[in-house]
Design a protein around this motif. Structure first.
Motif, short mmCIF file in Angstrom:
data_model
loop_
_atom_site.label_atom_id
_atom_site.label_comp_id
_atom_site.label_asym_id
_atom_site.label_seq_id
_atom_site.Cartn_x
_atom_site.Cartn_y
_atom_site.Cartn_z
N UNK B 124 0.78 -1.23 0.00
CA UNK B 124 0.00 0.00 0.00
C UNK B 124 0.82 1.29 0.00
N UNK B 125 1.59 1.52 1.00
CA UNK B 125 2.23 2.83 1.10
C UNK B 125 3.57 2.71 1.79
N UNK B 126 4.27 3.83 1.78
CA UNK B 126 5.57 3.89 2.45
C UNK B 126 5.41 3.61 3.95
N UNK B 127 4.30 4.12 4.49
CA UNK B 127 4.01 3.90 5.91
C UNK B 127 3.88 2.42 6.24
N UNK B 128 3.16 1.74 5.37
CA UNK B 128 2.97 0.31 5.60
C UNK B 128 4.29 -0.44 5.45
N UNK B 129 5.11 0.04 4.54
CA UNK B 129 6.41 -0.62 4.39
C UNK B 129 7.24 -0.49 5.67
N UNK B 130 7.12 0.69 6.29
CA UNK B 130 7.85 0.88 7.55
C UNK B 130 7.29 -0.05 8.63
N UNK B 131 5.97 -0.10 8.69
CA UNK B 131 5.35 -1.01 9.67
C UNK B 131 5.79 -2.44 9.40
N UNK B 132 5.92 -2.75 8.13
CA UNK B 132 6.33 -4.12 7.76
C UNK B 132 7.73 -4.43 8.29
N UNK B 133 8.60 -3.42 8.21
CA UNK B 133 9.96 -3.64 8.72
C UNK B 133 9.92 -3.95 10.22
N UNK B 134 9.07 -3.21 10.93
CA UNK B 134 8.97 -3.43 12.39
C UNK B 134 8.42 -4.83 12.67
N UNK B 135 7.37 -5.20 11.92
CA UNK B 135 6.78 -6.53 12.13
C UNK B 135 7.82 -7.61 11.84
N UNK B 136 8.53 -7.43 10.77
CA UNK B 136 9.54 -8.44 10.40
C UNK B 136 10.65 -8.53 11.43
N UNK B 137 11.12 -7.35 11.89
CA UNK B 137 12.26 -7.35 12.80
C UNK B 137 11.92 -7.99 14.14
N UNK B 138 10.78 -7.62 14.67
CA UNK B 138 10.46 -8.08 16.03
C UNK B 138 9.62 -9.35 16.02
N UNK B 139 8.52 -9.31 15.29
CA UNK B 139 7.53 -10.37 15.47
C UNK B 139 7.81 -11.60 14.64
N UNK B 140 8.19 -11.37 13.37
CA UNK B 140 8.44 -12.55 12.53
C UNK B 140 9.72 -13.27 12.96
#
Lengths: 445, 531
Positions: B124-140
């Protein structure tokens, strides 16, 4: 048979206010119309019947010579061998308190009906008074410290919400926040004290307190924790400066909370814990020092207050301090008598406080004098300023306790934000609403 | 018929809902279909809980009910298909993790929600990409740690000749070398701490709380799942080989509570504040779990349900407020109760529940945790209680300021709860009802407690202090111990004195107590006494 009847009356008096509150609250939450007449009638009926049931139960218990009597245990929840049981105790102390609590609550609820007629927050007020009535009754007939804690917390909660009652202004909300902070911190003493007692004495029942085999160190630790809790609720220094601020609430609630009942819950706790203080010289001395200081300071500060309710609040602190001294001197019966007398008088004075001007004019007319002014204070200027500002206790706490914690939080927050940007960039959705209101500017934190 | 009410149905129903939502084009239909299936899941789990007396089903019913409320109550503006799908995925994943005895399925259910969020945040957006990085780093990555732990344990079990190396109920009997047991314990604990948001693995909580809608956040924060995984994959199979690791986890938990309390006290933005409250509560849960005391673990498990309800409820309330007046700064927004009284009342009730006031389920959980902790580690208990009080102060202060005070002109026309949003009131009422009548949910995780009790009882002949038979503390046992004391003392081994800490604590095992126990067994025979 008589015992069963007394038990039924006691449990009914405990259940009536919460049941009434639940009915009114659920009706309101689901959107049903709740007219003023229904709210006031249900509230008066519930608190009035609770007082009648308590009185009848007390009369039967005294007539039949049942005191002291304990009802229960009723299991509440359990895990393995640990069970949280509820039990209710009626003895001389709790009987006096239960009668005082239910009768005064009923009277004040009745007084509030015309006082708050067509007031905007009427429903909220009566809902909170019902909760308070039930919680206070629970507190004074609780059979153990852990159980007392339940009523203790709910009394505090209703107190906080009633201080914030006139919330169209910012000041009552700030006062409520201050009261909440003091209560929560002081309540730690009761919570930890109860759990420690559970661990070392294998129970916290008041009936077993005399038989508990505690070392002096254990008794001292528990008594000091309970003294901390009592000092919060009974407005003892250095925690007591919340009491004048709490006068922002409606007058009837101020009367029942800060004149009659809530502040005396702290003294009730100390009276209940008298056997612990008898075992501990350190705790007794601490109680005498704390109570004595508060009594002295409260008496001085009350003399320079400019409004009636603040003056009464400081005067209450002074009397409460004397009661703490009495417990420290191992005179719990004296403290109980003092408590009952003070609760009755101060509750009446608080209720009359809005009529002070009217009373003064009437007195002046009756005496045939032009003025009742007392003239200039003889105290030096610096002392007068210190007393007027409550001995600067709030300033000291703000500067040396609150600000350091918030500063530390600010440092952590900057580190956290920097790390968050490194991992994922700025994720904040939109800029939050700016603090543009005058209140926000005036009270930034 | 029985199978219909078992695990397959509990997973199949939400997944059927996922399929239907994916096939629908109209956004207004997504929520209705998803809420229907989560509602159906709630009814199914409740009927199972009542019919079979199953505690797990009660826990699942709570999860499904929370999902339904979130689906109904979350603001409609900007809602994506992912936000309606994720609660369904979460319900299915919860069922798998809580009910399955197969470690592979548990790991799959554990990884699925963050993985799906991670892979659907890319478009979707740059914002979501940033959120994705956080999800990947911590949660995944955090979730993958559990996969590694499961693989290591299964390999060790297969090496030891186990017939079914992935079967959780047999792991307790698998002999593991201490260093491997410690490693697996830490991997599981790290994975759970990342999912719960325990410092230092917490930064995703405040960041994503402001960035993602309630539906998606729901799937990422899985409190009940986390405590269940911690018990079943770490505490039960590794009860005595990991005393030092448990101490590490406990220390991190205490530090996390302190840190989150200070952070919460200095927050202005409502969502971040709630996020830090959740971080503090999660840290407290880890402290309770790592104690190893049965009462304390029971308290943590009960508290997990409370945290699940109040945290989601508060986030939903914050979202509902923000849908009306924009992002909330608690210094600026006042008087919510005047313009939206039911929204204000529900938010306040949830805040009281989160602060653990009496009459809420949080109080019950905290009381149990405190009872256990005070016995094992009184200092830790004191610090934790003080910090929990500080967190409660921060939350209540914010909610009091938000709900009361002079109404701001820009908030004066905010409407009260719409009919669909009144689901929020249900959560608030549930907090009180469950606090008054907590026993059903205190029992919800009793299978976890029972497994732990069994594991503790069978480990090294020691007996758990609280739930086991009381025989070891009898006068006979004390007399035997007193008789053996001089002989043991001559060998430099000190038995605890009466009134000292109970014999079975991980701290005691880590400090040489097993040696004392073994020597006692050789001299006196039988299990060592718990004094």
């Amino acid at each position: 048979m008589w015992r069963d009847l007394v038990e039924a009356l006691l449990l009914s008096s405990l259940a009536l206010p919460p049941v009434a509150l639940s009915g009114l609250g659920l009706a309101w939450l689901v959107g049903l119309p709740v007219p003023e007449a229904a709210v006031t009638r249900v509230s008066v009926l519930a608190t009035g019947l609770a007082a009648v049931f308590t009185g009848a139960g007390a009369a039967i218990a005294l007539w039949q010579g049942l005191l002291p009597v304990e009802f229960g245990p009723y299991p509440w929840f359990s895990v393995g061998h640990y069970t949280f049981t509820l039990s209710f105790r009626w003895d001389a102390v709790s009987l006096v308190m239960a009668l005082g609590s239910t009768v005064l609550s009923g009277l004040v609820v009745g007084f509030s009906v015309p006082y708050l007629h067509r007031e905007r927050g009427l429903f909220r007020y009566f809902a909170l008074m019902l909760l308070f009535s039930g919680a206070m009754q629970w507190l004074v007939v609780a059979g153990s410290y852990e159980q007392l804690f339940l009523g203790w917390e709910l009394v505090g909660l209703t107190s906080i919400l009633l201080v914030a009652f006139f919330s169209e202004r910012a000041q009552p909300v700030h006062a409520a926040v201050r009261v909440m902070i003091v209560y929560r911190l002081a309540d730690l003493g009761l919570l930890i004290g109860a759990v420690v007692m559970h661990q070392v004495a294998h129970g916290t029942h008041f009936g077993n307190l005399h038989q508990a085999h505690l070392t002096e160190g254990q008794a001292t630790a528990i008594a000091l924790l309970l003294l901390l809790a009592a000092s919060g609720k009974a407005a003892q220094l250095p925690f007591g400066t919340w009491l004048p601020r709490a006068m922002e609430g409606p007058t009837p609630s101020s009367a029942v909370f800060y004149g009659a009942l809530s502040v005396h819950a702290g003294i009730y706790l100390l009276i209940r814990s008298a056997p612990l203080f008898e075992q501990s010289t350190v705790a007794s001395v601490a109680a005498v020092l704390m109570g004595g200081t508060t009594a002295f300071a409260g008496a001085l500060v009350a003399r320079v207050q400019a409004d009636a309710k603040s003056s009464l609040a400081w005067a209450s602190m002074s009397q409460l301090g004397l009661m703490v001294v009495e417990v420290g001197l191992h005179l719990p019966t004296v403290a109980l008598v003092h408590l009952f007398g003070h609760a009755s008088l101060r509750g009446y004075q608080m209720l009359r406080a809005p009529s002070l001007l009217h009373d003064t004019i009437g007195l002046r007319k009756a005496l045939g004098v032009g003025s009742l002014a007392l003239g200039a204070h003889p105290a030096p200027g610096w002392l007068y300023r210190a007393l007027r500002d409550g001995l600067f206790i709030d300033v000291v706490v703000e500067r040396y306790l609150v600000r350091p914690v918030l500063s530390l939080g600010g440092v952590f927050e900057r580190v956290e934000q920097a790390w968050a940007r490194r991992v994922g960039g700025e994720l904040q959705a939109r800029r939050p609403v700016e603090p543009t209101s005058p209140e926000a500017q005036e009270h930034p934190r | 018929m029985t199978a219909l009410w078992g695990l397959p149905a509990m997973v199949a129903l939400p997944l059927l809902g996922v399929g239907l939502v994916l096939s629908l084009k109209q956004p207004r239909h997504w929520t209705a279909v998803a809420a229907f299936f989560t509602g159906l899941g709630t009814a199914q789990a409740l009927s199972s809980a009542v019919g079979e007396g199953s505690g797990v089903s009660a826990a699942l019913a709570v999860n499904a009910a929370i999902s339904t409320v979130v689906l109904l109550g979350q603001p409609r503006r900007g809602l994506t298909q992912r936000d309606t799908l994720m609660p369904l995925v979460w319900v299915a994943a919860s069922a798998v993790v809580l009910r399955s005895d197969d470690a592979r399925l548990v790991a799959a259910g554990w990884v699925a929600p963050p993985a799906i969020v991670f892979f659907t945040l890319r478009r979707l957006s740059e914002r979501e990409l940033r959120a994705r990085r956080v999800v990947g780093t911590y949660l995944l990555l955090g979730a993958l740690l559990l996969v590694v732990a499961v693989a290591l344990f299964a390999l060790a079990a297969a090496g030891a000749g186990a017939q079914e190396p992935f079967r959780l109920s047999t792991w307790r009997t698998v002999p593991l070398p201490p260093h491997l047991a410690g490693l697996i314990f830490l991997l599981v604990a790290a994975s759970v701490m990342a999912r719960l948001g325990v410092p230092p693995l917490h930064s995703w909580q405040p960041a994503l709380a402001e960035a993602l809608p309630a539906g998606t956040m729901l799937a990422l924060t899985s409190v009940q799942m986390s405590v269940h995984v911690m018990v079943q994959l770490a505490l039960v199979p590794l009860p005595q080989a990991v005393p030092r690791q448990a101490l590490v986890v406990q220390a991190l938990g205490v530090a996390g509570v302190v840190y989150a309390a200070v952070m919460a006290a200095s927050q202005h933005r409502l969502r971040r504040l709630i996020a830090y409250v959740v971080v503090a509560q999660s840290s407290a849960l880890m402290v309770g779990l790592a104690t190893g005391d049965l009462v304390s673990v029971s308290g943590a498990l009960a508290n997990a349900i409370s945290v699940a309800i109040t945290s989601r409820g508060l986030m939903l309330a914050a979202g509902t407020i923000e849908a009306r007046v924009g992002p909330v700064d608690v210094r600026a927004l006042h008087g919510l109760s005047h313009v939206a009284p039911r929204l204000g009342a529900a938010a306040l009730m949830l805040a009281f529940g989160a602060a653990g006031l009496p009459g809420s389920l949080g109080f019950v959980g905290e009381d149990l945790m405190l009872q256990g902790l005070m016995r094992e580690r009184p200092l830790v208990a004191g610090v934790m209680v003080a910090c929990t009080a500080l967190v409660g102060i921060a939350l209540l202060r914010a909610m009091l300021k938000t709900c009361f005070g002079p109404v701001q002109p820009w908030a004066a026309t905010a409407p009260d709860l719409f009919p669909r949003e009144r689901a929020l009131v249900l959560l608030a009422v549930a907090v009180v009802l469950l606090g008054v009548w907590p026993q059903p949910l205190v029992q919800a995780h009793q299978h976890d407690v029972a497994a732990l009790r069994e594991a503790l009882a069978s480990s090294e002949g020691a007996t758990p202090r609280d739930d086991g038979p009381p025989a070891p503390s009898s006068a006979d046992a004390c007399a035997v111990a007193e008789a053996a004391r001089p002989a043991l003392a001559s060998e430099g081994v000190a038995l605890p004195h009466p009134g000292a800490k109970p014999a079975f604590t991980w701290a005691a095992h880590g400090a040489g107590a097993p040696v004392a126990d073994e020597r006692h067994r050789q001299r006196v025979g039988g299990a060592p006494p718990a004094l």
